[in-house]
Design a protein around this motif. Sequence first.
Motif, PDB file in Angstrom:
ATOM      1  N   LEU A 216      -0.589  -6.734  -0.493  1.00  0.00           N
ATOM      2  CA  LEU A 216      -0.725  -5.841  -1.643  1.00  0.00           C
ATOM      3  C   LEU A 216      -0.355  -4.439  -1.185  1.00  0.00           C
ATOM      4  CD1 LEU A 216      -4.123  -7.161  -3.069  1.00  0.00           C
ATOM      5  CD2 LEU A 216      -1.838  -7.569  -4.009  1.00  0.00           C
ATOM      6  N   PHE A 217       0.829  -3.973  -1.574  1.00  0.00           N
ATOM      7  CA  PHE A 217       1.296  -2.644  -1.200  1.00  0.00           C
ATOM      8  C   PHE A 217       0.809  -1.604  -2.209  1.00  0.00           C
ATOM      9  CE2 PHE A 217       4.413  -5.488   0.812  1.00  0.00           C
ATOM     10  CZ  PHE A 217       4.391  -4.996   2.113  1.00  0.00           C
ATOM     11  N   ASN A 218       0.835  -0.351  -1.781  1.00  0.00           N
ATOM     12  CA  ASN A 218       0.379   0.767  -2.631  1.00  0.00           C
ATOM     13  C   ASN A 218      -1.021   0.483  -3.176  1.00  0.00           C
ATOM     14  OD1 ASN A 218       2.926   2.270  -2.480  1.00  0.00           O
ATOM     15  ND2 ASN A 218       3.754   0.622  -3.753  1.00  0.00           N
ATOM     16  N   SER A 219      -1.842  -0.106  -2.325  1.00  0.00           N
ATOM     17  CA  SER A 219      -3.174  -0.555  -2.753  1.00  0.00           C
ATOM     18  C   SER A 219      -4.255  -0.062  -1.806  1.00  0.00           C
ATOM     19  CB  SER A 219      -3.212  -2.087  -2.822  1.00  0.00           C
ATOM     20  OG  SER A 219      -2.236  -2.574  -3.727  1.00  0.00           O
ATOM     21  N   ASN A 220      -5.487  -0.041  -2.302  1.00  0.00           N
ATOM     22  CA  ASN A 220      -6.629   0.404  -1.497  1.00  0.00           C
ATOM     23  C   ASN A 220      -7.816  -0.515  -1.712  1.00  0.00           C
ATOM     24  OD1 ASN A 220      -5.910   3.194  -0.270  1.00  0.00           O
ATOM     25  ND2 ASN A 220      -5.245   3.354  -2.398  1.00  0.00           N
ATOM     26  N   VAL A 231      -9.948  -4.550  -4.971  1.00  0.00           N
ATOM     27  CA  VAL A 231      -8.779  -3.776  -4.550  1.00  0.00           C
ATOM     28  C   VAL A 231      -8.224  -3.013  -5.745  1.00  0.00           C
ATOM     29  CG1 VAL A 231      -6.486  -3.884  -3.502  1.00  0.00           C
ATOM     30  CG2 VAL A 231      -8.234  -5.579  -2.874  1.00  0.00           C
ATOM     31  N   ASP A 232      -7.917  -1.730  -5.531  1.00  0.00           N
ATOM     32  CA  ASP A 232      -7.162  -0.959  -6.514  1.00  0.00           C
ATOM     33  C   ASP A 232      -5.685  -1.140  -6.208  1.00  0.00           C
ATOM     34  OD1 ASP A 232      -9.165   0.013  -8.057  1.00  0.00           O
ATOM     35  OD2 ASP A 232      -9.234   2.000  -7.151  1.00  0.00           O
ATOM     36  N   SER A 233      -4.949  -1.749  -7.138  1.00  0.00           N
ATOM     37  CA  SER A 233      -3.529  -2.030  -6.932  1.00  0.00           C
ATOM     38  C   SER A 233      -2.717  -1.382  -8.055  1.00  0.00           C
ATOM     39  CB  SER A 233      -3.288  -3.543  -6.926  1.00  0.00           C
ATOM     40  OG  SER A 233      -3.332  -4.045  -8.248  1.00  0.00           O
ATOM     41  N   PRO A 234      -1.403  -1.358  -7.931  1.00  0.00           N
ATOM     42  CA  PRO A 234      -0.580  -0.787  -9.008  1.00  0.00           C
ATOM     43  C   PRO A 234      -0.759  -1.483 -10.354  1.00  0.00           C
ATOM     44  CG  PRO A 234       0.715  -0.971  -7.003  1.00  0.00           C
ATOM     45  CD  PRO A 234      -0.587  -1.684  -6.737  1.00  0.00           C
ATOM     46  N   THR A 235      -1.242  -2.728 -10.337  1.00  0.00           N
ATOM     47  CA  THR A 235      -1.451  -3.459 -11.592  1.00  0.00           C
ATOM     48  C   THR A 235      -2.901  -3.394 -12.073  1.00  0.00           C
ATOM     49  OG1 THR A 235      -1.817  -5.524 -10.367  1.00  0.00           O
ATOM     50  CG2 THR A 235       0.435  -5.040 -11.067  1.00  0.00           C
TER      51      THR A 235
END
Length: 322
Positions: A216-220, A231-235
């Motif tokens: 999961l990129f661009n995620s925290n 996880v906070d993800s772009p989606t």
Amino acid sequence: MEHFDIVIVGGGPIGLACGLEAEKKGLSYLIIEKGCLVNSLYNYPVNMQFFSSSDLLELNEIPFISIEKKPRRNEALEYYRRVAVSNGLNIHLFETVIDIQKNEYNIFVIQTSKNTYTAANTIIATGFYDIPNLLNIPGEDLPKVSHYYKDPHFYAGMNVVVVGASNSSVDAALECYRKGAKVTMIIRDSAISSHVKYWVKPDIENRIAEGSIHALFNSNLTKIDINTVTVDSPTGKITLPNDFVLALTGYRPDFDFLRKIGVGVADLITNIPIYNTETMETNISNLYLAGVVCGGLNTHTWFIENSRIHAVNIVENISKNR
């Protein structure tokens, strides 16, 4: 109370290098290490392979022979142990330095967990591996969370989250996957780090591309629960089943200890300490820094191969001013 020309705090490769240089100059010295010999290397993952070739890890021109061009952890432990033993280096292991202060005679008083020493000069070569960079999220203190990775067998058959995309994260993800773990990497950037070992980077990118390792990129990672992570993800927010979290988000020097003994800070953002780049002397006369500790939060700046020279520069300066 024993007195030395130099007390060296830290028994890693650079601390050993300082001891070797002191012996060359005929200076009395003591190396104090809070753990085992080269404690940080001992705590590296069991299968870790160095980025540097063996010749770049050598001390005092003592040959380091390894099976492959780039040695592994067990070979490095054996090499540095032999360097210490064969040269009879004066080392106290499993002894923690608590405080260092100057007395009225401008002599350092070094208080440890076992004794008190005095020294005309002190070298801090404590590295950075003992204090992890925390995520500071709910659940980080759960037993299933670790900021260190040792052996992939432990995670066989488990749902494992690996946080980060550096060398340590990539090694852990690949090894756990190959032992049968279901691995998800949570990466705050848009790609695997460019600093990842060049012979490993294609492997992790291919495993992600084929779906063997979920990334999961661009995620925290924002929350860790007993059986899941959030996880906070772009989606949007994602909840994943989870058994273990390897939060391999890097490490930092002991800034609190440096402040306690009076070492100033040159850069408040990076916490790079004050020191002379030629002599390695800090704002405190006769107190020196060597190795990774010089880089503050920029722990990728200094390695064994490019900080071995610190030992030479420091002891040369001490000998000159003696």
